[in-house]
Design a protein around this motif. Structure first.
Motif, PDB file in Angstrom:
ATOM      1  N   ASN A  78       0.804  -1.229   0.000  1.00  0.00           N
ATOM      2  CA  ASN A  78       0.000   0.000   0.000  1.00  0.00           C
ATOM      3  C   ASN A  78       0.833   1.273   0.000  1.00  0.00           C
ATOM      4  OD1 ASN A  78      -3.003  -0.884   0.421  1.00  0.00           O
ATOM      5  ND2 ASN A  78      -1.831  -2.186   1.825  1.00  0.00           N
ATOM      6  N   GLY A  79       2.123   1.140  -0.223  1.00  0.00           N
ATOM      7  CA  GLY A  79       2.972   2.321  -0.294  1.00  0.00           C
ATOM      8  C   GLY A  79       3.083   3.079   1.009  1.00  0.00           C
ATOM      9  N   LEU A  80       3.084   2.360   2.138  1.00  0.00           N
ATOM     10  CA  LEU A  80       3.156   2.999   3.443  1.00  0.00           C
ATOM     11  C   LEU A  80       4.591   3.001   3.965  1.00  0.00           C
ATOM     12  CD1 LEU A  80       0.045   1.299   5.110  1.00  0.00           C
ATOM     13  CD2 LEU A  80       0.135   3.527   3.970  1.00  0.00           C
ATOM     14  N   GLY A  81       4.876   3.942   4.829  1.00  0.00           N
ATOM     15  CA  GLY A  81       6.178   4.033   5.467  1.00  0.00           C
ATOM     16  C   GLY A  81       6.090   4.930   6.676  1.00  0.00           C
ATOM     17  N   PRO A  82       7.189   5.071   7.414  1.00  0.00           N
ATOM     18  CA  PRO A  82       7.170   5.988   8.560  1.00  0.00           C
ATOM     19  C   PRO A  82       6.696   7.377   8.133  1.00  0.00           C
ATOM     20  CG  PRO A  82       9.180   4.693   8.555  1.00  0.00           C
ATOM     21  CD  PRO A  82       8.492   4.392   7.266  1.00  0.00           C
ATOM     22  N   GLY A  83       5.699   7.877   8.849  1.00  0.00           N
ATOM     23  CA  GLY A  83       5.100   9.167   8.511  1.00  0.00           C
ATOM     24  C   GLY A  83       3.751   9.040   7.823  1.00  0.00           C
ATOM     25  N   SER A  84       3.392   7.818   7.356  1.00  0.00           N
ATOM     26  CA  SER A  84       2.087   7.629   6.709  1.00  0.00           C
ATOM     27  C   SER A  84       0.973   7.633   7.743  1.00  0.00           C
ATOM     28  CB  SER A  84       2.068   6.309   5.931  1.00  0.00           C
ATOM     29  OG  SER A  84       3.043   6.295   4.913  1.00  0.00           O
ATOM     30  N   THR A  85      -0.236   7.962   7.278  1.00  0.00           N
ATOM     31  CA  THR A  85      -1.421   7.979   8.132  1.00  0.00           C
ATOM     32  C   THR A  85      -2.435   6.965   7.602  1.00  0.00           C
ATOM     33  OG1 THR A  85      -1.108  10.316   8.681  1.00  0.00           O
ATOM     34  CG2 THR A  85      -3.303   9.388   9.041  1.00  0.00           C
ATOM     35  N   ILE A  86      -3.039   6.182   8.508  1.00  0.00           N
ATOM     36  CA  ILE A  86      -4.029   5.173   8.129  1.00  0.00           C
ATOM     37  C   ILE A  86      -5.337   5.490   8.847  1.00  0.00           C
ATOM     38  CG2 ILE A  86      -4.597   2.731   8.056  1.00  0.00           C
ATOM     39  CD1 ILE A  86      -1.637   2.099   8.278  1.00  0.00           C
ATOM     40  N   PRO A  87      -6.396   5.893   8.147  1.00  0.00           N
ATOM     41  CA  PRO A  87      -7.701   6.073   8.793  1.00  0.00           C
ATOM     42  C   PRO A  87      -8.262   4.710   9.208  1.00  0.00           C
ATOM     43  CG  PRO A  87      -7.577   7.224   6.681  1.00  0.00           C
ATOM     44  CD  PRO A  87      -6.408   6.302   6.734  1.00  0.00           C
ATOM     45  N   ALA A  88      -8.739   4.596  10.437  1.00  0.00           N
ATOM     46  CA  ALA A  88      -9.235   3.318  10.959  1.00  0.00           C
ATOM     47  C   ALA A  88     -10.486   3.543  11.780  1.00  0.00           C
ATOM     48  CB  ALA A  88      -8.158   2.638  11.797  1.00  0.00           C
ATOM     49  N   LEU A  89     -11.390   2.556  11.719  1.00  0.00           N
ATOM     50  CA  LEU A  89     -12.603   2.574  12.542  1.00  0.00           C
ATOM     51  C   LEU A  89     -12.363   1.612  13.697  1.00  0.00           C
ATOM     52  CD1 LEU A  89     -15.473   3.824  12.558  1.00  0.00           C
ATOM     53  CD2 LEU A  89     -16.269   1.689  11.522  1.00  0.00           C
ATOM     54  N   ILE A  90     -12.087   2.154  14.895  1.00  0.00           N
ATOM     55  CA  ILE A  90     -11.706   1.349  16.053  1.00  0.00           C
ATOM     56  C   ILE A  90     -12.802   1.438  17.100  1.00  0.00           C
ATOM     57  CG2 ILE A  90      -9.998   1.024  17.874  1.00  0.00           C
ATOM     58  CD1 ILE A  90      -7.909   2.207  16.052  1.00  0.00           C
ATOM     59  N   ASN A  91     -13.467   0.308  17.296  1.00  0.00           N
ATOM     60  CA  ASN A  91     -14.541   0.222  18.294  1.00  0.00           C
ATOM     61  C   ASN A  91     -15.586   1.305  18.082  1.00  0.00           C
ATOM     62  OD1 ASN A  91     -15.787  -1.093  20.405  1.00  0.00           O
ATOM     63  ND2 ASN A  91     -14.666   0.007  22.013  1.00  0.00           N
ATOM     64  N   GLY A  92     -15.943   1.541  16.805  1.00  0.00           N
ATOM     65  CA  GLY A  92     -16.979   2.504  16.465  1.00  0.00           C
ATOM     66  C   GLY A  92     -16.501   3.940  16.334  1.00  0.00           C
ATOM     67  N   ARG A  93     -15.227   4.186  16.601  1.00  0.00           N
ATOM     68  CA  ARG A  93     -14.694   5.553  16.509  1.00  0.00           C
ATOM     69  C   ARG A  93     -13.659   5.634  15.395  1.00  0.00           C
ATOM     70  NH1 ARG A  93     -12.225   7.390  21.932  1.00  0.00           N
ATOM     71  NH2 ARG A  93     -11.984   9.282  20.656  1.00  0.00           N
ATOM     72  N   ARG A  94     -13.712   6.704  14.625  1.00  0.00           N
ATOM     73  CA  ARG A  94     -12.759   6.895  13.540  1.00  0.00           C
ATOM     74  C   ARG A  94     -11.505   7.573  14.079  1.00  0.00           C
ATOM     75  NH1 ARG A  94     -13.218   6.568   8.103  1.00  0.00           N
ATOM     76  NH2 ARG A  94     -11.810   7.813   6.795  1.00  0.00           N
ATOM     77  N   ARG A  95     -10.351   6.935  13.825  1.00  0.00           N
ATOM     78  CA  ARG A  95      -9.084   7.487  14.285  1.00  0.00           C
ATOM     79  C   ARG A  95      -8.071   7.449  13.142  1.00  0.00           C
ATOM     80  NH1 ARG A  95      -7.814   4.591  20.005  1.00  0.00           N
ATOM     81  NH2 ARG A  95      -5.824   5.682  19.648  1.00  0.00           N
ATOM     82  N   HIS A  96      -7.085   8.317  13.232  1.00  0.00           N
ATOM     83  CA  HIS A  96      -6.026   8.362  12.225  1.00  0.00           C
ATOM     84  C   HIS A  96      -4.734   7.845  12.863  1.00  0.00           C
ATOM     85  CE1 HIS A  96      -8.276  10.559   9.128  1.00  0.00           C
ATOM     86  NE2 HIS A  96      -8.906  11.121  10.158  1.00  0.00           N
ATOM     87  N   LEU A  97      -4.338   6.655  12.451  1.00  0.00           N
ATOM     88  CA  LEU A  97      -3.160   6.004  13.009  1.00  0.00           C
ATOM     89  C   LEU A  97      -1.906   6.489  12.283  1.00  0.00           C
ATOM     90  CD1 LEU A  97      -4.565   2.371  13.312  1.00  0.00           C
ATOM     91  CD2 LEU A  97      -4.626   4.226  15.012  1.00  0.00           C
ATOM     92  N   GLN A  98      -0.877   6.785  13.055  1.00  0.00           N
ATOM     93  CA  GLN A  98       0.374   7.282  12.501  1.00  0.00           C
ATOM     94  C   GLN A  98       1.408   6.142  12.461  1.00  0.00           C
ATOM     95  OE1 GLN A  98       0.557  10.502  11.392  1.00  0.00           O
ATOM     96  NE2 GLN A  98      -1.594  10.656  12.013  1.00  0.00           N
ATOM     97  N   VAL A  99       1.858   5.814  11.265  1.00  0.00           N
ATOM     98  CA  VAL A  99       2.875   4.763  11.110  1.00  0.00           C
ATOM     99  C   VAL A  99       4.236   5.362  11.455  1.00  0.00           C
ATOM    100  CG1 VAL A  99       3.988   3.166   9.512  1.00  0.00           C
ATOM    101  CG2 VAL A  99       1.529   3.615   9.312  1.00  0.00           C
ATOM    102  N   VAL A 100       4.903   4.764  12.461  1.00  0.00           N
ATOM    103  CA  VAL A 100       6.220   5.267  12.858  1.00  0.00           C
ATOM    104  C   VAL A 100       7.326   4.258  12.538  1.00  0.00           C
ATOM    105  CG1 VAL A 100       5.294   6.748  14.659  1.00  0.00           C
ATOM    106  CG2 VAL A 100       5.957   4.390  15.219  1.00  0.00           C
TER     107      VAL A 100
END
Length: 791
Positions: free
Chosen positions: A150-172
């Motif tokens: 998916n072309g991800l690396g340190p600094g990428s952001t992944i939108p995720a639906l976690i337990n009903g809440r939308r969060r933006h996970l930061q790949v480090v």
């Protein structure tokens, strides 16, 4: 005596030079078989050693267990189980990821790890980036395969639906784990790195996201040396059962390790059988060539015996002919095998994720290859050597008596008038020497058979895809719920945009027992008359599920050692957690995975529950696909969405990249064998009939006419050999398929007409090239030299 030995060595060199084309052809066939042996076994040992080293250095766990929810204090009880050396409790959850550029939502498996970093089981290898920081709950590490896809690396952001809440996970950081060397979505057997990946998150952050600050839902254990694995698993199940334990499994059944173990078993089996076939063909060719050399050199053998050479010296002389070919083939085979092995290792690097997967050529594999090559050489020469040493000098001084003249079968049945003089000579020569003709036919047939063997995997994959995804899994989309839901959830899905049909399904995690054997898997409950997800055998026959009882896939039935009419103990690992005896009403041959089926109502009765469903299969309008995925992604009750089209696409890609390399090698090598076999048959025929053909030239026959006689014989041999080779090829395909059968996959013995046609065309092409080479030698036939042969 020294002079005699040197004279024989000089004769050996002259013979090798005179027959260099045949020696090279036989050596190429032998080198091919040896290269395949070396490549597959060196790859096997490289993978196996890498696996063992990785598991040891990163503390791969011995026992794995999941639980609904358990308090952290339970870790002390688990650690006190006899035989347990270390316990790590953690939180694991599958969440929906909204990756840009993907129409269907992806699934991420969140796994908790300590922050700051501390030693743990299934420890991570940090490929790039850094570890998560304390106080930054959205920081994660991403699995390497998922990040690359998916072309991800340190600094990428992944939108995720976690337990009903939308969060933006930061790949480090980008990481690897021994637990996920082979990463596959739960319930599937096909890698999809674009739509499923593992994300490691801090223990406190993930626990808070799922209200598990003081609890856990997953545990891994390391065992002490000498500990009883079954006893530990039994104790773990007892401890976790009150908290909703789903049953512990040993390392050998952990999905990633199980997949890698199956691949290693395939590689080892394939590395034994296929090279053996090639080496047997090479030994057969050696025997034919040396036997005919002995026949042509009768008078030389007699003269050497008369000059005082012993049987042992003459036998060793002809054995050295084959050993020289074998040693040359060994050098080329080991070098070629090392080159092939590096290519195969590079392919495996795309599917099995290790910190370092390097190709290494063990000295033992090279020495074993050399020994096998020399054994094949000596074995192929034994018959010819025996003939040479037992030939009495007085008899050998006389030329072999000419064959008795008889009319051919074609002439005896009154069809002589349809054949010209050249054709009659061809038929007579083949019929007068049935053993030689049969060995030629068999040799060419082997080359055609090996071509079928090299190509048929494409047909097998095509047939498996046709049955699995045209007849079995006919849905476009499969939706899985976080928790079982009532029938209302099905009606809700039916109202979504683009949905044309909905079929409910119920899956339940169980452990099946038969005596000492067990397997942990899902029982799938299907509606009475399924339309989208059906039970279909490998012959394409749709099976109607019985009103009661289990239907097991053959792979599962064989793993458990049960047959239709028997019964299994079903230990339900969720809900009321019943343990009941259930009859096995039918066995179905399937291609993919371990499966168990029941009618939906029968499964609900077994579970003693109401009208609950775990998910549904959807038939959709492709024009509304994007809108449907957006709605599904926004539904908190939906745990995962998978696309059949994407599954097929990934399966084809995976098979192309794995099987494609091996098929390419097989076809290349089979083509080399085809040329070697046909060339040897034509060249030996020329050496035996050189005097006859020269006599015909003296009598006024043209080069074209004598070429027609020699090459016509070759053409008849090829035409007779191809059907035989195609039949042998089918038998070899059936034999090799057995080596590729694992609990993950079963391939059909399917050989398409195009494969037979391709094998026939390549064999005829090899015959044509061989014929042209021999035809050039005919043009330079020494008429005076050949006619000097004494009667």
């Amino acid at each position: 005596m020294v002079g005699m030995v040197r004279a024989l060595d000089r004769k050996l060199l002259r013979d090798l030079w005179r027959l260099k084309g045949q020696a090279l052809a036989i050596g190429a066939v032998m080198a091919v078989g040896l290269a395949m042996f070396v490549a597959y076994f060196s790859t096997f040992t490289s993978l196996q050693r890498t696996q063992e080293r990785y598991y040891e250095r990163h503390r791969f766990a011995d026992v794995f267990a999941s639980v609904k929810r358990a308090p952290l204090s339970l870790a002390t009880r688990l650690a006190a189980i006899p035989g347990v050396a270390q316990v790590d409790v953690r939180v694991v959850a599958d969440v929906t990821l909204d990756l840009p550029g993907q129409p269907a939502p992806a699934t991420g498996r969140l796994v908790s790890v300590p922050v700051p970093r501390a030693p743990m089981l299934n420890d991570l290898f940090l490929r790039r980036g850094r570890w998560m920081d304390v106080g930054r709950p959205d920081e994660v590490l991403a699995s390497e395969a998922f990040a690359l896809a998916n072309g991800l690396g340190p600094g990428s952001t992944i939108p995720a639906l976690i337990n009903g809440r939308r969060r933006h996970l930061q790949v480090v950081g980008i990481a690897l784990s021994p637990e996920y060397v082979y990463t596959v979505r739960p319930g599937e057997v096909i890698i999809d790195d674009r739509r499923f990946g593992v994300l490691w998150m801090g223990r406190q952050a993930l626990g808070a996201a799922f209200d598990m600050e003081g609890g856990f839902n997953d545990v891994v254990l390391a065992l002490s040396p000498g500990a009883s694995e079954p006893a530990v698993i039994g104790h773990v199940d007892v401890v976790l059962r009150p908290y909703g334990g789903f049953g512990a499994i040993p390392r050998r059944l952990q999905m990633s390790n199980w997949s890698l173990t199956n691949e290693l078993a395939q590689l080892r089996g394939f590395g034994m059988l296929v090279p053996l076939i090639f080496l047997v063909v090479a030994a057969f060719l050696l025997n034919v060539v040396l036997s005919r050399i002995v026949s042509v050199q009768r008078e030389q053998i007699a003269a050497l015996k008369a000059l005082g050479y012993s049987r042992l010296e003459l036998g060793w002389h002809y054995a050295k002919w084959s050993l020289v070919v074998g040693v040359g083939a060994s050098v080329a085979g080991v070098a070629g095998g090392a080159w092939m092995g590096r290519g195969i290792i590079a392919m495996y690097n795309d599917f099995f994720r290790f910190p370092e997967l390097l190709y290494r050529m063990p000295a033992g594999v090279a020495l074993a290859g050399l020994a096998i090559s020399l054994v094949a050489s000596v074995g192929g020469a034994m018959g010819a050597v025996h003939r040479a040493v037992r030939l009495p000098p007085a008899e050998a001084m006389r030329p072999e008596p000419p064959a008795m003249f008889t009319r051919s079968l074609v002439e005896r049945v009154g069809l002589a008038h349809v054949l010209g003089p050249a054709a009659r000579m061809v038929v007579r020569n083949l019929e007068r020497q049935p053993v030689r003709s049969a060995t030629s036919v068999l040799g060419v047939a082997c080359s055609a058979a090996l071509l079928v063997l090299g190509l048929f995997f494409l047909d097998a994959i095509t047939e498996m895809l046709r049955v699995q995804f045209d007849l079995v899994q006919r849905q476009d989309v499969t939706v899985t719920f976080v928790e079982p839901r009532g029938d209302a959830a099905v009606h809700e899905l039916r109202r979504l945009p683009g949905v044309l049909d909905v079929e409910a399904t119920r899956t339940v995690q169980v452990r099946l027992h038969v005596a000492q054997r067990s397997r942990q898997l899902l029982i799938t409950g299907l509606v009475d008359t399924p339309r989208l997800q059906r039970v279909v055998d490998i012959g394409g026959r749709v099976m109607a599920l019985p009103p009661a009882g289990l239907v097991l896939s053959r792979s599962l039935a064989e793993a458990l050692g049960v047959e239709a009419g028997g019964s299994v103990t079903v230990e339900v690992l969720e809900g009321r957690r019943r343990t009941v005896r259930v009859p096995v009403t039918a066995i179905v041959d399937e291609y993919l995975g371990l499966s168990a089926y029941m009618r939906l109502e029968a499964l609900r009765t077994l579970l003693r529950e109401g009208r609950l469903v775990s998910g549904a299969h959807l038939l959709i309008d492709a024009r509304e696909e994007a809108a449907l995925y957006r709605r599904l992604e926004a539904m908190p009750a939906v745990a995962g969405v998978s696309s059949t089209h994407a599954m097929v696409e990934n399966f084809v890609r995976q098979m192309d990249e794995t099987m494609g390399v091996m098929i390419g090698f097989n076809v290349l090598f089979a083509s080399i064998i085809a040329f070697g076999v046909v060339y040897n048959a034509a060249r030996l025929s020329l050496s035996e009939r050189g005097r006859d053909l020269a006599s015909l030239r003296v009598l006024g026959y043209t080069r074209v006419e004598i070429s027609t006689m020699l090459l016509g014989e070759l053409a008849v041999v090829v035409v007779l050999a191809i059907p035989v080779g195609l039949v042998i090829g089918y038998g070899l395909a059936a034999l090799v398929i057995g080596l590729f059968e694992t609990e993950m996959y079963r391939f059909p013995v399917a050989v398409a007409p195009r494969t037979y046609a391709a094998a026939a065309v390549v064999t005829m092409g090899a015959a044509l090239v061989s014929g042209l080479v021999v035809r050039r030698q005919l043009d330079h036939l020494d008429l005076v030299g050949v006619l000097k042969t004494r009667e």
